[in-house]
Design a protein around this motif. Structure first.
Motif, PDB file in Angstrom:
ATOM      1  N   ASP A 137       0.841  -1.197   0.000  1.00 16.08           N
ATOM      2  CA  ASP A 137       0.000   0.000   0.000  1.00 16.08           C
ATOM      3  C   ASP A 137       0.872   1.242   0.000  1.00 16.08           C
ATOM      4  N   CYS A 138       0.497   2.198  -0.830  1.00 13.98           N
ATOM      5  CA  CYS A 138       1.249   3.452  -0.920  1.00 13.98           C
ATOM      6  C   CYS A 138       0.257   4.618  -0.833  1.00 13.98           C
ATOM      7  N   PRO A 139       0.284   5.388   0.259  1.00 14.98           N
ATOM      8  CA  PRO A 139       1.249   5.322   1.363  1.00 14.98           C
ATOM      9  C   PRO A 139       0.916   4.212   2.335  1.00 14.98           C
ATOM     10  N   ASN A 140       1.851   3.969   3.249  1.00 12.66           N
ATOM     11  CA  ASN A 140       1.667   2.936   4.260  1.00 12.66           C
ATOM     12  C   ASN A 140       0.733   3.462   5.344  1.00 12.66           C
ATOM     13  N   PRO A 141      -0.451   2.849   5.544  1.00  5.67           N
ATOM     14  CA  PRO A 141      -1.394   3.367   6.558  1.00  5.67           C
ATOM     15  C   PRO A 141      -0.823   3.364   7.968  1.00  5.67           C
ATOM     16  N   SER A 142       0.137   2.485   8.240  1.00  3.99           N
ATOM     17  CA  SER A 142       0.701   2.420   9.587  1.00  3.99           C
ATOM     18  C   SER A 142       1.527   3.652   9.929  1.00  3.99           C
ATOM     19  N   GLN A 143       1.884   4.452   8.935  1.00  4.90           N
ATOM     20  CA  GLN A 143       2.670   5.660   9.164  1.00  4.90           C
ATOM     21  C   GLN A 143       1.799   6.892   9.359  1.00  4.90           C
ATOM     22  N   GLY A 144       0.478   6.685   9.427  1.00  4.67           N
ATOM     23  CA  GLY A 144      -0.427   7.796   9.742  1.00  4.67           C
ATOM     24  C   GLY A 144      -1.000   8.524   8.548  1.00  4.67           C
ATOM     25  N   ARG A 145      -0.621   8.177   7.330  1.00  3.54           N
ATOM     26  CA  ARG A 145      -1.149   8.823   6.133  1.00  3.54           C
ATOM     27  C   ARG A 145      -1.975   7.811   5.343  1.00  3.54           C
ATOM     28  N   THR A 146      -3.076   8.301   4.795  1.00  2.60           N
ATOM     29  CA  THR A 146      -3.959   7.427   4.023  1.00  2.60           C
ATOM     30  C   THR A 146      -3.948   7.745   2.533  1.00  2.60           C
ATOM     31  N   THR A 147      -3.471   8.923   2.160  1.00  4.86           N
ATOM     32  CA  THR A 147      -3.441   9.308   0.750  1.00  4.86           C
ATOM     33  C   THR A 147      -2.144  10.053   0.440  1.00  4.86           C
ATOM     34  N   ILE A 148      -1.796  10.046  -0.827  1.00 10.50           N
ATOM     35  CA  ILE A 148      -0.688  10.860  -1.332  1.00 10.50           C
ATOM     36  C   ILE A 148      -1.303  12.097  -1.976  1.00 10.50           C
ATOM     37  N   ASP A 149      -0.948  13.269  -1.484  1.00  7.60           N
ATOM     38  CA  ASP A 149      -1.576  14.514  -1.916  1.00  7.60           C
ATOM     39  C   ASP A 149      -0.651  15.278  -2.866  1.00  7.60           C
ATOM     40  N   GLY A 150      -1.220  15.635  -4.014  1.00  2.51           N
ATOM     41  CA  GLY A 150      -0.495  16.451  -4.985  1.00  2.51           C
ATOM     42  C   GLY A 150      -1.381  17.592  -5.459  1.00  2.51           C
ATOM     43  N   VAL A 151      -0.767  18.631  -6.000  1.00  5.91           N
ATOM     44  CA  VAL A 151      -1.511  19.809  -6.453  1.00  5.91           C
ATOM     45  C   VAL A 151      -1.238  20.009  -7.935  1.00  5.91           C
ATOM     46  N   ALA A 152      -2.314  20.044  -8.732  1.00  5.92           N
ATOM     47  CA  ALA A 152      -2.181  20.286 -10.167  1.00  5.92           C
ATOM     48  C   ALA A 152      -1.866  21.763 -10.421  1.00  5.92           C
ATOM     49  N   LYS A 153      -1.579  22.101 -11.683  1.00  6.09           N
ATOM     50  CA  LYS A 153      -1.201  23.473 -12.018  1.00  6.09           C
ATOM     51  C   LYS A 153      -2.338  24.466 -11.821  1.00  6.09           C
ATOM     52  N   ASP A 154      -3.595  23.984 -11.814  1.00  2.63           N
ATOM     53  CA  ASP A 154      -4.720  24.889 -11.581  1.00  2.63           C
ATOM     54  C   ASP A 154      -4.982  25.129 -10.103  1.00  2.63           C
ATOM     55  N   GLY A 155      -4.149  24.558  -9.229  1.00  2.00           N
ATOM     56  CA  GLY A 155      -4.256  24.817  -7.796  1.00  2.00           C
ATOM     57  C   GLY A 155      -5.174  23.880  -7.043  1.00  2.00           C
ATOM     58  N   ILE A 156      -5.752  22.869  -7.710  1.00  2.00           N
ATOM     59  CA  ILE A 156      -6.650  21.931  -7.052  1.00  2.00           C
ATOM     60  C   ILE A 156      -5.847  20.741  -6.543  1.00  2.00           C
ATOM     61  N   GLN A 157      -6.112  20.379  -5.294  1.00  2.00           N
ATOM     62  CA  GLN A 157      -5.412  19.251  -4.677  1.00  2.00           C
ATOM     63  C   GLN A 157      -6.069  17.931  -5.080  1.00  2.00           C
ATOM     64  N   VAL A 158      -5.239  16.930  -5.359  1.00  2.00           N
ATOM     65  CA  VAL A 158      -5.723  15.600  -5.734  1.00  2.00           C
ATOM     66  C   VAL A 158      -5.150  14.593  -4.745  1.00  2.00           C
ATOM     67  N   LYS A 159      -6.016  13.754  -4.181  1.00  2.00           N
ATOM     68  CA  LYS A 159      -5.621  12.734  -3.207  1.00  2.00           C
ATOM     69  C   LYS A 159      -5.645  11.371  -3.894  1.00  2.00           C
ATOM     70  N   VAL A 160      -4.565  10.626  -3.767  1.00  2.00           N
ATOM     71  CA  VAL A 160      -4.412   9.362  -4.488  1.00  2.00           C
ATOM     72  C   VAL A 160      -3.998   8.253  -3.525  1.00  2.00           C
ATOM     73  N   LYS A 161      -4.595   7.084  -3.724  1.00  2.00           N
ATOM     74  CA  LYS A 161      -4.159   5.857  -3.060  1.00  2.00           C
ATOM     75  C   LYS A 161      -3.662   4.897  -4.130  1.00  2.00           C
ATOM     76  N   ALA A 162      -2.501   4.322  -3.909  1.00  2.00           N
ATOM     77  CA  ALA A 162      -1.915   3.424  -4.906  1.00  2.00           C
ATOM     78  C   ALA A 162      -1.543   2.101  -4.259  1.00  2.00           C
ATOM     79  N   ARG A 163      -1.475   1.085  -5.086  1.00  2.00           N
ATOM     80  CA  ARG A 163      -1.034  -0.244  -4.645  1.00  2.00           C
ATOM     81  C   ARG A 163       0.048  -0.718  -5.606  1.00  2.00           C
ATOM     82  N   VAL A 164       1.183  -1.046  -5.036  1.00  2.00           N
ATOM     83  CA  VAL A 164       2.349  -1.429  -5.821  1.00  2.00           C
ATOM     84  C   VAL A 164       2.554  -2.931  -5.688  1.00  2.00           C
ATOM     85  N   THR A 165       2.562  -3.627  -6.811  1.00  2.00           N
ATOM     86  CA  THR A 165       2.821  -5.069  -6.823  1.00  2.00           C
ATOM     87  C   THR A 165       4.298  -5.303  -7.104  1.00  2.00           C
ATOM     88  N   VAL A 166       4.979  -5.955  -6.169  1.00  2.00           N
ATOM     89  CA  VAL A 166       6.422  -6.151  -6.286  1.00  2.00           C
ATOM     90  C   VAL A 166       6.755  -7.634  -6.170  1.00  2.00           C
TER      91      VAL A 166
END
Length: 334
Positions: A137-166
């Motif tokens: 899981d990305c981010p790791n929920p055990s570290q206190g974060r549930t989403t990865i937050d990024g901001v697009a060029k128009d200033g709107i924040q986007v919250k993403v949850k990802a799963r990495v298969t390794v």
């Protein structure tokens, strides 16, 4: 029985009893090894015991390896045990890798086992992950974060949850970066991808573009894993960060303008007070000059430069001037 014979019997009997007792103590283990096709000499077993190595454990590990068709000597097993390794799990990991068609020799397995010591991981888990990929899981929920937050060029924040298969890369496991590094790299890639988007709508319309862009960066370089896929599990819209920043900037500009206006007001007040002080100073000079008139008149009388008739004429002129002024401006007399 004479004394020499007794001494001979004792000299021969005692060592014999010692040898027999030693043989009997190792007999079960020795016989087990013989019957399972992994023969071990009595002297080898004795050497293991004197070296503080549990010979039963060594024999069990060697039997497991031989049964799986893996050539393994007792010396190698004992050396790994003395190095602090887990003997049986290491052998089981080699067997599992062989069954899965993965190349893993004894030295590499020992290195992985020692590398995972104290980390909560094991060489068996490394091999199992190599065969059966795991999901991080990305981010790791055990570290206190549930989403990865990024901001697009128009200033709107986007919250993403990802799963990495390794999948574990056994050749790079020793000295390679672990799961925390993979999570950090993927998180950085997601934030960078969102930040390069012209608008948040692009991210919402094609979230798979994030995984493709991040996966193309080769984030598994130098790590103990091989990234098979990056899947976006959830995408959500967050705050309007751009608007908040503009609001904060406007508030800061307002405070700055107010501060500058206050500076100008204080300067104006200071100038006003200075002008009042100058007016008072000029008035004092006028009063001082007016006070000099009677003194000058008295001095003129004493010196004879001014007569009584001249003084009356001056008074009449002043009175006439005052009368003309009152006639010209009657409002001033009210």
């Amino acid at each position: 029985m004479n004394s020499p014979s007794l001494i001979l019997v004792v000299a021969i009997g005692i060592p014999s009893l010692v040898v027999i007792s030693v043989f009997l103590s190792f007999f079960n283990t020795w016989l087990k090894a013989q019957l399972n096709g992994a023969p071990v000499g009595i002297l080898n077993l004795l050497g293991l015991r004197l070296g503080g190595v549990p010979y039963n454990l060594v024999v069990e590990a060697r039997i497991t390896a031989v049964k799986a068709g893996i050539e393994l000597t007792t010396d190698k097993v004992a050396a790994h045990y003395l190095a602090g390794g887990n003997v049986v799990p290491t052998v089981q990991a080699i067997v599992a890798a062989q069954k899965a068609g993965i190349k893993l020799n004894w030295d590499r397995a020992c290195a992985i086992d020692l590398a995972t010591k104290g980390s909560g991981k094991s060489v068996i888990e490394a091999v199992r992950t190599s065969v059966d990929p795991k999901v991080i899981d990305c981010p790791n929920p055990s570290q206190g974060r549930t989403t990865i937050d990024g901001v697009a060029k128009d200033g709107i924040q986007v919250k993403v949850k990802a799963r990495v298969t390794v999948r574990t890369h056994l050749d790079r496991f020793v000295g390679g970066a672990k799961e925390e590094t993979i999570i950090a790299r993927v998180g950085e890639g997601i934030v960078s991808t969102i930040g390069s988007a012209e608008t948040y709508k692009i991210v919402l319309e094609s979230p798979d573009a994030i995984s493709k862009t991040v996966l193309a960066r080769g984030l598994d370089v130098g790590s103990a894993f091989e990234i098979l896929s990056i899947d976006i599990a959830d995408v959500d819209v967050g705050e309007n960060v751009g608007a908040k920043l503009q609001e904060a900037q406007a508030e800061a500009n307002k405070n700055m303008a107010q501060a500058q206006a206050e500076i100008r007001r204080a300067a104006a007040v200071a100038v006003e007070q200075e002008m009042k002080a100058r007016v008072q100073e000029m008035q004092a000079k006028v009063v001082d000059a007016q006070a000099q008139v009677p003194l000058a008149t008295a001095e003129a009388f004493r010196s004879g430069r001014l007569g009584v008739m001249d003084y009356y004429k001056m008074e009449n002129v002043q009175a006439d001037t005052s009368m003309r002024g009152s006639i010209a401006n009657p409002e001033a007399q009210k």
